[in-house]
Scaffold this active site. Structure first.
Site, mmCIF file in Angstrom:
data_model
loop_
_atom_site.group_PDB
_atom_site.id
_atom_site.type_symbol
_atom_site.label_atom_id
_atom_site.label_comp_id
_atom_site.label_asym_id
_atom_site.label_seq_id
_atom_site.Cartn_x
_atom_site.Cartn_y
_atom_site.Cartn_z
ATOM 1 N N CYS A 94 31.725 47.404 36.792
ATOM 2 C CA CYS A 94 30.417 47.771 36.959
ATOM 3 C C CYS A 94 30.118 49.653 36.995
ATOM 4 O O CYS A 94 29.081 49.927 37.066
ATOM 5 C CB CYS A 94 29.926 47.252 38.436
ATOM 6 S SG CYS A 94 29.898 45.625 38.714
ATOM 7 N N CYS B 149 21.497 41.449 47.691
ATOM 8 C CA CYS B 149 22.265 41.466 46.753
ATOM 9 C C CYS B 149 21.432 41.980 45.323
ATOM 10 O O CYS B 149 20.423 41.524 45.127
ATOM 11 C CB CYS B 149 23.075 40.288 46.316
ATOM 12 S SG CYS B 149 23.787 39.275 47.502
ATOM 13 N N LYS C 158 19.530 47.522 43.720
ATOM 14 C CA LYS C 158 18.718 46.454 44.101
ATOM 15 C C LYS C 158 17.432 46.161 43.559
ATOM 16 O O LYS C 158 16.752 45.108 43.356
ATOM 17 C CB LYS C 158 18.797 46.611 45.809
ATOM 18 C CG LYS C 158 18.116 45.293 46.636
ATOM 19 C CD LYS C 158 18.692 44.035 46.340
ATOM 20 C CE LYS C 158 17.744 42.809 46.556
ATOM 21 N NZ LYS C 158 17.036 42.473 45.395
ATOM 22 N N HIS D 83 20.323 45.920 38.193
ATOM 23 C CA HIS D 83 21.702 46.254 37.919
ATOM 24 C C HIS D 83 22.294 45.678 36.730
ATOM 25 O O HIS D 83 23.046 44.659 36.670
ATOM 26 C CB HIS D 83 22.391 45.959 39.092
ATOM 27 C CG HIS D 83 24.026 45.952 39.174
ATOM 28 N ND1 HIS D 83 24.614 47.122 38.551
ATOM 29 C CD2 HIS D 83 24.994 45.222 39.756
ATOM 30 C CE1 HIS D 83 26.039 47.076 38.736
ATOM 31 N NE2 HIS D 83 26.295 46.072 39.327
#
Lengths: 129, 383, 351
Positions: B83, B206, B327, B331
């Site tokens: 990430c 998430c 969020k 992402h």
């Protein structure tokens, strides 16, 4: 997957980690170099089969390859030698789970490639609480 | 050493781009970034991406993009760090300009996530962790953060509503951000009542899965001439930690972020108090909290509580996630680190519209791969 | 050759340890009756149901690890797994068990003879030790028996494992097999064709010409050869496909209920096929005293029975103290489930 599993089957079946011959630090997963003293001399050793839950989660949406198993309880367990290990926690009612629960190692199927592929086995934990 | 200027930025909206391929997205963002400077031919192209092999059965993204942009001959390659791929790609591009090796660099982050089923995307994301000892056991990336959240709440007595503060801040800001995946405000209660996905984490703790691409044109100083509001990169540092959280002595310490931040702040000559705007890696509510703690904006165990107290709101002392963060803005993994930089650029240029942090001068972006296994912290300043 | 000669069992080979594994979940027969019989009265049993992630391999490993711990044997020379529910049609389970136990210098094989493959495994290990080919061996009876949904078998077809370590006899030995007699005939009472998930059976035919004929023949031959009478035995353990048959066959052979009760687990476990009578034997060994004589008689469809007379030895007390889980402990740890959970655990819901 079949070959990478074969390569690690003793790790998965027996929780075979390793121990530094210089400072006796133990590791699972096995370490290539001792994280404490830097020694290159490590020997395989089975981890203890009991410990306690440090943290856990109930995973309700599983990864590809684990379909049909949800919900999966995953925990980080501190074994009685202090080593922290990640594994599934099975056969425990969800409302009985809590941090600090004693657990014992069990041998289970990890996943199954439908009815035609391989079956992958390995360790999991069951809570004694 | 050359001073490194972010000359321009380009990005797509984050979300479901059913009609666009990974290359379509990368080209769109890259062309937007190149457009203001038609005379600059970037001397290197760096692509940040995590799992194009899984999502698009495509690798070799560097040359693929260079060719599509009619920039053949240009060195081009992909950088991967889970990430943190975008942040690391930025760091590499920055280093090349900074060192004087090149005087311009195009860095593009891209991820195609929505071509995958949720369960396939979950598997792809789990590649950030140990395939042999984490993924094999069925522990997805989400589940690791679920365990981390439980430990965090238990250790520091963090309440459910305190944990919900970061996602609520993110969505408040995303509601007015044009490129955000979710342009919708949500309340702390909405987060706290959303469905459990990996307890104690709930759906709205998430970051979502989304497609997107972001690009930056980095140049050495001379290209930018007399622009009054140049955005300069003061520092960019990468650090790494012991790979899996269960191998670390203290699972609640984001050591890589702490290390990268301390080095980046030091090189930039700033301290925490100097920071005006902050983009943190809020892939999960708990990762946002641990990140602000590791960088020193909050004390240990106080990250989520500080968010609940308003410290990180747009009008707070340290405005964070100013266009929605991971969020709210979304992402798209390999692009995320570059969206963060692009958003800081907007802020420092004063182009934030309703999301503008007034008078901001110093911005910090923190982008992590794995559970803070790789961390990139970059400091930007308006000159 | 005389008719039906009994087997000459080696006197220097003995049981050194045993371990059982009974999965935690129990399906009460009322649940099966609720779904398939409109709630009609059902036999009062609960059958052991393996979890989603259990199969004969995992249960065999669990039982074997317990047996090894009790036996304190370091090296095995042979591993036989008796089962009719192999997860792989081709690929031995015994090699997976061997790997999990870190035992590689072993003769390993899977045996199939419906519900009697476990006692066969035990006799083969005995023979290998008796012949001097190996010092110690592991015999496992294990099954995750499945009845077709709605079939009579579904009330009882259960999951469990029983493992026995046999070794050269010494002061710590638990029991020795004094005599053995096997009896087989071509009797197709119950079968499962290759590639089929569920077995077929001939209903009432499974009783008289199959179960009773073979058990009675094997036991009578054993008695004739060794001069036993029912009163010589403290315990008798018969294959127990349901709660009724073992009682009936015991009475027919002249045993009383006191002799069979300690080893009668069917009401609490159901019928775990190859683990069936070996599980009963373990329950008996959990409470037996030195010098007690135990009759063990298996039955496997197809069909045949192995009758064994087993004498308890001096080591039983000491070894028992090393045992991790008694059969009774595993019975107590049970959790009842409903039919929907059973359907999920046993893969009857196809996603």
């Amino acid at each position: 997957m079949a070959i990478s599993y074969w390569r690690r089957r003793d790790r998965y079946y027996r929780l075979l980690g390793n121990r530094c011959t210089q400072c006796n630090s133990e590791y699972y997963p096995p370490a290539y170099l001792c994280r404490r003293c830097g020694s290159e001399s490590l020997v395989d050793v089975e981890m203890p089969t009991t410990g306690q839950i440090l943290t856990y989660t109930i995973l309700r949406e599983v990864m590809s390859g684990f379909e049909g198993q949800q919900p999966i309880v995953i925990g980080i367990v501190q074994l009685d030698n202090g080593v922290k290990v990640l594994g599934q926690i099975v056969d425990t009612p969800l409302d009985a789970l809590k941090i600090g629960c004693r657990v014992r190692l069990v041998f289970r199927k990890i996943r199954d490639e439908s009815n035609v592929g391989q079956i992958y086995y390995g360790y999991k934990f069951t809570a004694l609480c | 050493m050359a001073r490194v200027i972010i000359s321009s930025v380009g990005y797509t909206r984050v979300g479901d781009h059913w009609d666009k391929s990974i290359l379509d997205l990368a080209v769109e963002a890259a062309r937007k970034a190149l457009k203001p400077y038609p005379n600059i031919r970037p001397e290197v192209i760096i692509v940040g991406n995590m799992f194009s092999s899984q999502s698009s059965k495509q690798e070799h993204l560097g040359a693929l993009l260079a060719s599509a942009l009619n920039l053949t001959g240009t060195p081009a390659f992909k950088v991967e760090a889970a990430c943190a791929s975008g942040g690391v790609a930025f760091n590499v591009a920055y280093s090349k300009v900074r060192s004087g090796e090149v005087s311009s660099a195009l860095v593009v982050g891209v991820e195609k996530m929505r071509d995958l089923d949720v369960s396939e995307a979950s598997l792809a994301l789990s590649m950030a962790e140990s395939a042999e000892y984490t993924q094999f056991m069925g522990a997805s990336f989400l589940s690791l953060n679920g365990m981390l959240a439980r430990l965090y709440m238990e250790t520091y007595n963090v309440s459910r509503s305190e944990l919900s503060a970061f996602p609520a801040i993110a969505h408040t800001n995303a509601a007015t951000a044009e490129h955000a995946q979710f342009r919708k405000a949500i309340s702390v209660e909405d987060v706290s009542r959303s469905p459990l996905v990996s307890d104690p984490l709930r759906l709205l703790d998430c970051a979502p899965l989304g497609d997107g691409a972001a690009a930056l044109l980095l140049t050495s100083e001379e290209f930018n001439g007399d622009d009054e509001s140049m955005v300069e990169v003061l520092s960019s540092k990468i650090s790494t930690d012991i790979f899996s959280i269960y191998e670390r002595d203290d699972m609640l310490r984001f050591n890589a972020t702490k290390d990268a931040a301390s080095k980046a702040f030091s090189e930039a000559g700033i301290s925490v108090e100097d920071v005006d705007v902050l983009e943190v890696h809020d892939a999960f509510s708990v990762s946002a909290a641990l990140s602000v703690e590791a960088m020193g904006f909050s004390k240990e165990g106080e990250g989520a509580k500080d968010a609940a107290r308003g410290l990180y709101a747009l009008k707070g002392r340290y405005p964070a996630l100013t266009f929605g963060g991971l969020k709210g803005r979304g992402h798209p993994v390999g692009a995320t680190g570059l969206y963060q930089i692009a958003e800081l650029w907007l802020q420092l240029k004063g182009r934030g519209n309703v999301n503008q942090v007034e008078g901001c001068r110093i911005g910090v972006a923190q982008n992590i791969g794995g559970v803070d296994t790789t961390s990139v912290v970059s400091v930007l300043a308006r000159r | 050759m005389g008719s039906n000669p009994a087997m000459k069992t080696p006197k220097d080979a003995a049981i050194a340890g045993y371990g059982v594994y009974i999965p935690r979940y129990r399906l009460p027969s009322e649940e099966v009756a609720r779904i398939w019989r409109g709630g009609e009265e059902a036999p009062l049993i609960k059958k052991a149901v393996a979890a989603l992630d259990e199969d004969i391999t995992t249960m065999a490993v669990e039982a074997a690890r317990r047996a090894l711990k009790m036996a304190e044997v370091k090296e095995l020379g042979a591993i036989f797994v008796g089962t009719e529910t192999k997860p792989y049609a081709v690929k031995p389970t015994s090699t997976i068990v061997a790997q999990a136990l870190a035992q590689h210098k072993v003769l390993a094989s899977d045996l199939e003879f419906a519900c009697k493959a476990g006692t066969e495994a035990l006799q083969l290990i005995l023979a290998l030790i008796g012949s001097g080919m190996i010092e110690s061996g592991l015999a496992i009876g294990v099954d995750t028996a499945q009845g077709r949904p709605g079939d009579d078998l579904e009330f009882t077809a259960a999951s469990a494992a029983a493992a026995y370590i046999l070794s050269k006899r010494d002061g710590d030995s638990i029991a020795v097999v004094e005599g053995a007699s096997s009896y087989v005939s071509d009797t197709t009472d119950f079968w499962r064709r290759a590639g089929q998930p569920y077995p077929r059976h001939l209903s009432r035919f499974t009783g008289e010409p199959a179960y009773f004929h073979h058990i009675q023949s094997a036991v009578k031959n054993l008695f004739a050869e060794f001069g036993y009478k029912p009163s010589d035995f403290k315990y008798a353990v018969f294959h127990q496909p349901n709660p009724r048959f073992p009682v009936e066959v015991a009475l027919r052979l002249g045993f009383n209920l006191e002799q069979i009760k300690p080893g009668l687990l069917n009401p609490y476990v159901g019928n775990p096929y190859a683990a069936n009578s070996l599980l009963g034997l373990a329950a008996v060994l959990d409470e037996a005293h030195v010098n007690d004589l135990i009759l063990l008689c298996s039955f496997g469809s197809g069909a045949g029975s192995d009758a064994l007379s087993i004498r308890v030895l001096d080591g039983v007390e000491v070894k028992r103290r090393k045992a991790q889980n008694k059969v009774m402990d595993m019975l107590k740890a049970a959790v009842d489930i409903d039919y929907a959970t059973y359907a999920k655990l046993r893969g009857k819901i196809v996603g």
